[in-house]
Design a protein around this motif. Structure first.
Motif, PDB file in Angstrom:
ATOM      1  N   ALA A  17       0.824  -1.207   0.000  1.00 42.85           N
ATOM      2  CA  ALA A  17       0.000   0.000   0.000  1.00 42.85           C
ATOM      3  C   ALA A  17       0.859   1.258   0.000  1.00 42.85           C
ATOM      4  O   ALA A  17       0.643   2.178  -0.797  1.00 42.85           O
ATOM      5  CB  ALA A  17      -0.930  -0.015   1.212  1.00 42.85           C
ATOM      6  N   ALA A  18       1.849   1.302   0.892  1.00 44.03           N
ATOM      7  CA  ALA A  18       2.695   2.496   0.965  1.00 44.03           C
ATOM      8  C   ALA A  18       3.523   2.653  -0.299  1.00 44.03           C
ATOM      9  O   ALA A  18       3.766   3.771  -0.766  1.00 44.03           O
ATOM     10  CB  ALA A  18       3.606   2.409   2.191  1.00 44.03           C
ATOM     11  N   ARG A  22      -7.116   8.987  -6.538  1.00 36.43           N
ATOM     12  CA  ARG A  22      -7.885   9.854  -5.633  1.00 36.43           C
ATOM     13  C   ARG A  22      -8.149  11.212  -6.279  1.00 36.43           C
ATOM     14  O   ARG A  22      -9.254  11.763  -6.158  1.00 36.43           O
ATOM     15  CB  ARG A  22      -7.112  10.039  -4.321  1.00 36.43           C
ATOM     16  N   LEU A  60      -3.871  -2.456  -6.005  1.00 34.78           N
ATOM     17  CA  LEU A  60      -4.138  -1.031  -6.093  1.00 34.78           C
ATOM     18  C   LEU A  60      -5.640  -0.771  -6.189  1.00 34.78           C
ATOM     19  O   LEU A  60      -6.184   0.115  -5.513  1.00 34.78           O
ATOM     20  CB  LEU A  60      -3.416  -0.457  -7.315  1.00 34.78           C
ATOM     21  N   ARG A  84       2.710   1.855  -3.347  1.00 36.28           N
ATOM     22  CA  ARG A  84       1.888   2.335  -4.459  1.00 36.28           C
ATOM     23  C   ARG A  84       1.134   3.624  -4.111  1.00 36.28           C
ATOM     24  O   ARG A  84       0.159   3.964  -4.775  1.00 36.28           O
ATOM     25  CB  ARG A  84       0.893   1.236  -4.863  1.00 36.28           C
ATOM     26  N   GLU A  85       1.580   4.339  -3.108  1.00 39.45           N
ATOM     27  CA  GLU A  85       0.909   5.569  -2.708  1.00 39.45           C
ATOM     28  C   GLU A  85       0.839   6.594  -3.846  1.00 39.45           C
ATOM     29  O   GLU A  85      -0.207   7.250  -4.015  1.00 39.45           O
ATOM     30  CB  GLU A  85       1.612   6.171  -1.488  1.00 39.45           C
ATOM     31  N   GLU A 128      12.260  -0.194  -2.297  1.00 38.22           N
ATOM     32  CA  GLU A 128      10.884  -0.663  -2.141  1.00 38.22           C
ATOM     33  C   GLU A 128      10.823  -2.185  -2.103  1.00 38.22           C
ATOM     34  O   GLU A 128      10.059  -2.769  -1.319  1.00 38.22           O
ATOM     35  CB  GLU A 128      10.036  -0.125  -3.287  1.00 38.22           C
ATOM     36  N   LEU A 140      -1.960   5.475  -6.099  1.00 42.31           N
ATOM     37  CA  LEU A 140      -3.237   5.620  -5.406  1.00 42.31           C
ATOM     38  C   LEU A 140      -3.642   7.096  -5.341  1.00 42.31           C
ATOM     39  O   LEU A 140      -4.823   7.440  -5.494  1.00 42.31           O
ATOM     40  CB  LEU A 140      -3.111   5.023  -3.999  1.00 42.31           C
ATOM     41  N   GLY A 141      -2.660   7.964  -5.145  1.00 35.97           N
ATOM     42  CA  GLY A 141      -2.945   9.394  -5.128  1.00 35.97           C
ATOM     43  C   GLY A 141      -3.491   9.889  -6.447  1.00 35.97           C
ATOM     44  O   GLY A 141      -4.385  10.762  -6.483  1.00 35.97           O
ATOM     45  N   TYR A 181     -10.990   3.059  -0.307  1.00 38.14           N
ATOM     46  CA  TYR A 181     -10.953   4.507  -0.102  1.00 38.14           C
ATOM     47  C   TYR A 181     -12.238   5.149  -0.624  1.00 38.14           C
ATOM     48  O   TYR A 181     -12.852   6.004   0.040  1.00 38.14           O
ATOM     49  CB  TYR A 181      -9.739   5.098  -0.819  1.00 38.14           C
TER      50      TYR A 181
END
Length: 951
Positions: A15-16, A26, A54, A18-19, A188, A22-23, A61
């Motif tokens: 999760a972190a 959003r 993802l 692919r932030e 990563e 993900l952003g 979210y």
């Protein structure tokens, strides 16, 4: 977090990672409003990159944000359901009934609640049926009104046709928000692995996975095994095709990489035409890809191939390998191509399999020793036990032990060899010597130097005793002439002595080898070791020949011929620094015979190596590496790099990490001495990484000592001392040759304990090891002591360095000894310090040591800038030595640029000195300054020009 894709059913914390992606989703959601049109976001990524992870995270979210989330997976109607608690799951946020078709999804979007923000997530778009793909393409081209975010995820290689064109056009026009899943960075990747994973292992896994998270986890388990969660992620894709497609996938996994269609057909026992049709569909699904060479097919990644193999029935696999071996035999394929199959399917007693495996292993021994060890082991397992096969078993066991050692399995190699030595008759001198040398190599790499020497000496003593007793029966096929095994054992003793820095012993054993008139690799190693020994010690006697004749050894200061309070001999220093350190940069020390002998031996060895073909060279790297070491010590930097680079090239891809670590270490030190710091750092880092992979404490110590070299040559003695101490902890014997004895630990006490310099100087002077390293330590110790006010200790270190350099043919050794003398003299006699620094700069520049020459010039500038009590008239008495030198050149008519070139300074620095001279003399013109020197009798009349034309 749960992955719900056909190839992504496992959990790990991405999760972190692919932030950023993900952003981006959003932000796309934030643009959805009741007055606007649908927003389309495209998520593209190779299989295993984390698309479904993802999408699941984004769905949660969106649901938490109050959106209605509608997930659908293309190509699998009603086969995909969200995991419990995830968006779209029964009872979870945004829950709804299972969705079975895209039409139903769209009716749901247009149904009740259409005014609410909705997120339609379509995964695996590349698998959409034609009607669904056409509908999605129309939505991309003409998005309807409404607060809807349409997220389309796909594999770029598999998305084709009208939908691919529509997405590309819209992305180019900025109408589709494209989110591409990039490969993970090494940092990563490291977060997905257990914290206990060693750094080199993390690096290897990241490189093998190509930044793909699924393949990273698939490679991280036991070699050859696929973790259950990775297998669970891949199996739906592997087993999704028709029965013949599944059979072709299994057969391709057995056939090899790449696998040609005819071999796949033979393994599958299918009609070739049917296999070709199945391959078309499998390639379209991106399980297999055409090989870059155009010959056959490869799985998209080795992890996928391993998963395909693991998904096949065990009994079928056994028979399939038999069919593959038979088909390859009928083709006349090479033994190496058949060996993997025979290893898995051959039965004990199969003579053809034993012969094929033995030939394949012999051919791979030096370039792929891990494969060779496996095949030799399989051949030994299949070979019947009994008197009829005893000779053959002995031969195979010896070869297997060698391959195990080359593959880094030193403990297993040692066990095989000790068993052989217990069984081989004394008369079989040749094989006993070979086994003893290989066993000693394993012992040394495991850090057991005493055991290695004891074994070799015992074997050599027994051999010589047998020769002295007269001829006797010998084993069948063995060599009755003892000269070759005698030379082999003596050569191993010489290499072992040099490995731990015992140059005198290495010289003696190397001379014995050459007495046997051997040729080839043994002669190369013996010649190089003898040359290296001569370079490390005075040929007339070892460096630790004993105390001075009067027996007085009450510290280093006593050896200087004065009390502990006495300062340096400034008069002698003024007149004799160059003479004591070997004269000018062009002069050579008196040991011309020794030097010519070294040159002749290195020339002969280099000629032999240069004439070797690669297939021969790769088999003797342990011997030839000593040539590069000796060339480095003889300041033949170019030759050392040329030979090291060639050896690295022939060993590339072999995973022989112990020799690769040694060669990268030599290359790194050579580049360091040549002033190429970036490439030196790269070589030394690779040496350290390969040493960790080698499983050898000796190689670890060697690589750590090479890193200490880097710090030492960059002037960071404190860091070098820390690394040297670590190297001694790993293997003190090996560390001593490269970074000096354990006395370097006294470095940390130089700041507040003057006696530490006595101990350091005394032990470095009398210990074994590379004299260049020992002199470099002493030079830095002299500088440190001088800077901290320990004048006597600085002089003691300089005197030790001078004695070590006496008679040395090496410009670097003499240059650093001169620099040590400059440090010691600076406080008491700046002029003599300048003489020593100038000599050091000339010697080091002539040797190509740009780092050292730069440091010597800085010391020269400091010496010339120090106040001097020399008699000068009027304001001239206030000038420093450097200012006096500058104004003297001004009086000779030189411009600032010419003075800068003469004194190795920048023009700006010269301008500063000229300005200070003007201020101290109370003048403003060059001619006036020159006149003051002429008036004081310090310069001849009449050559200075006005600054307008010359400055």
């Amino acid at each position: 977090m749960t992955w719900n894709g056909s190839d992504e059913k496992h959990e790990y914390g991405t999760a972190a990672i692919r932030e950023p992606e993900l952003g981006a989703l959003r932000r796309a959601l934030a643009r959805c409003g009741p007055a606007g049109r649908w927003i389309v976001a495209e998520v593209a990524g190779e299989p295993g990159m984390g698309k479904s992870t993802l999408l699941a995270g984004f769905g949660r979210y969106a649901a938490d944000a109050g959106c209605r989330v509608l997930p659908w997976r293309a190509g699998s109607p009603a086969s995909w359901q969200p995991a419990p608690g995830e968006p779209g799951a029964h009872g979870g946020p945004g829950a709804g009934p299972p969705i079975s078709s895209l039409a139903e999804v769209l009716r749901s979007v247009a149904g009740p609640g259409a005014g609410r923000r909705q997120v339609l997530i379509v995964d695996d778009v590349h698998r959409a049926d034609p009607a669904s793909a056409e509908l999605l393409a129309e939505l991309v081209r003409h998005p309807p009104l409404g607060p809807v975010l349409l997220v389309l995820a796909h594999r770029p290689r598999q998305l084709t046709g009208d939908l691919a064109a529509a997405l590309a056009t819209a992305a180019d026009a900025g109408e589709v928000r494209r989110v591409a899943l990039r490969p993970l960075t090494p940092a990563e990747s490291a977060t997905l692995l257990p914290p206990s994973t060693p750094p080199h292992r993390r690096s290897d896994l990241h490189e093998a996975a190509e930044g793909n998270p699924l393949y990273l986890l698939g490679s991280a388990g036991t070699p050859g095994a696929v973790p259950k969660r990775v297998l669970a992620a891949l199996e739906p894709e592997l087993l999704a095709g028709s029965p013949i497609e599944r059979l072709v996938v299994w057969s391709a996994a057995v056939a090899g990489d790449p696998a040609d269609p005819e071999l796949i057909a033979a393994v599958a026992e299918c009609d070739p035409a049917a296999v070709y049709r199945a391959l078309d569909r499998i390639v379209a699904d991106d399980l297999l890809r055409p090989a870059p060479s155009g010959a056959g097919f490869r799985f998209r990644h080795e992890v996928v191939r391993a998963a395909a193999y693991a998904s096949a029935p065990s009994g079928w696999l056994l028979a399939a390998h038999g069919r593959a071996a038979a088909a390859l035999r009928d083709r006349g394929a090479a033994a190496a191509d058949r060996a993997d199959h025979l290893e898995r399917c051959a039965a004990p007693g199969d003579e053809d399999a034993v012969e094929t495996l033995s030939r394949a292993a012999a051919g791979a021994a030096y370039r792929a020793p891990a494969d060779a060890a496996r095949w030799f082991t399989a051949a030994l397992r299949l070979l019947p036990v009994g008197p009829a096969t005893a000779e053959r078993r002995t031969r195979l066991l010896l070869r297997c032990a060698r391959a195990l050692g080359l593959a880094g399995r030193h403990g297993e190699s040692r066990a095989h060899l000790h068993r052989l030595l217990a069984e081989l008759p004394a008369a079989d001198a040749g094989r006993r010597a070979e086994a003893a040398v290989l066993a000693a190599r394993a012992e040394r790499l495991l850090g057991r130097h005493a055991e290695a020497d004891a074994l070799l000496r015992s074997e050599l003593g027994a051999l010589r005793a047998a020769v002295a007793a007269g001829p006797g029966p010998h084993a069948a096929g063995s060599e009755p002439d003892a000269s070759e095994p005698d030379a082999e054992l003596a050569g191993a003793l010489a290499a072992g002595a040099m490995l731990r820095g015992d140059a005198a012993t290495a010289r003696r054993w190397s001379a014995e080898v050459l007495d046997h008139a051997v040729g080839g690799a043994p002669r190369i190693a013996a010649s190089a070791l003898l040359a290296l020994a001569d370079l490390m010690t005075d040929p007339a006697g070892p460096a630790d020949a004993g105390p001075d004749s009067d027996g007085a050894r009450s510290g280093v200061a006593a050896r200087l011929g004065g009390s502990a309070d006495a300062g340096p001999d400034s008069d002698g220093a003024r007149s004799g620094v160059a003479a004591r350190l070997g004269g000018s940069a062009d002069a050579e020390p008196d040991s011309d015979g020794a030097r010519s002998g070294v040159a002749a031996r290195l020339d002969e060895a280099a000629d032999l190596v240069d004439a070797m073909v690669d297939d021969r060279l790769v088999a003797v790297l342990d011997d030839v590496r000593w040539l590069a070491e000796a060339e480095l010590a003889a300041e033949r930097i170019g030759d050392a790099l040329r030979h090291t680079d060639r050896m690295l090239a022939v060993a590339g891809g072999s995973n022989r990490f112990d020799i690769l670590a040694a060669l990268h270490g030599i290359a790194g030190r050579a580049r360091l001495l040549g002033g190429d710091l970036p490439r030196a750092a790269e070589s030394l880092d690779r040496a350290a990484a390969d040493a960790r992979r080698s499983g050898s404490p000796a190689r670890l110590a060697e690589a750590t000592a090479c890193l200490a070299w880097s710090s030492l040559w960059q002037g960071d003695a404190a860091a070098a001392a820390r690394l040297a101490e670590r190297a001694h902890e790993q293997d003190g014997a090996v560390a001593s040759r490269l970074v000096g004895g354990a006395a370097v630990g006294d470095w940390v006490r130089l700041g507040d304990d003057a006696s530490a310099a006595d101990r350091l100087g005394g032990e470095l002077e009398t210990s074994g090891g590379d004299p260049l390293v020992r002199v470099r330590w002493l030079e830095l110790a002299a500088m440190t002591c001088a800077d901290r006010g320990f004048a006597t200790s600085a002089s003691a270190c300089a005197a030790s360095a001078r004695r070590l350099a006496a008679g040395s043919p090496g410009r670097r050794v003499r240059g650093y000894a001169a620099l040590a003398q400059s440090h010691a003299l600076l406080g008491a006699d700046p002029a003599a310090a300048a003489d020593a620094a100038r000599l050091a700069a000339d010697l080091l520049a002539a040797a190509g040591d740009q780092l050292g020459a730069r440091g010597a010039r800085l010391r020269l500038d400091a010496a010339l800038s120090a106040p001097d009590d020399g008699a000068k008239a009027g304001g001239l008495a206030a000038l420093t030595a450097r200012e006096t030198e500058v104004v003297t050149l001004v009086a000779e008519g030189l411009t600032n640029k010419e003075i800068a070139h003469r004194l190795y300074l920048s023009p700006g620095t010269v301008s500063i000195h000229v300005g200070r001279v003007y201020a101290k003399l109370g003048v403003s013109r060059r001619a006036a300054a020159a006149a003051r020197l002429v008036g004081a009798g310090l310069a001849g009349p009449g050559s200075a020009s006005e600054p307008g034309a010359r400055g």
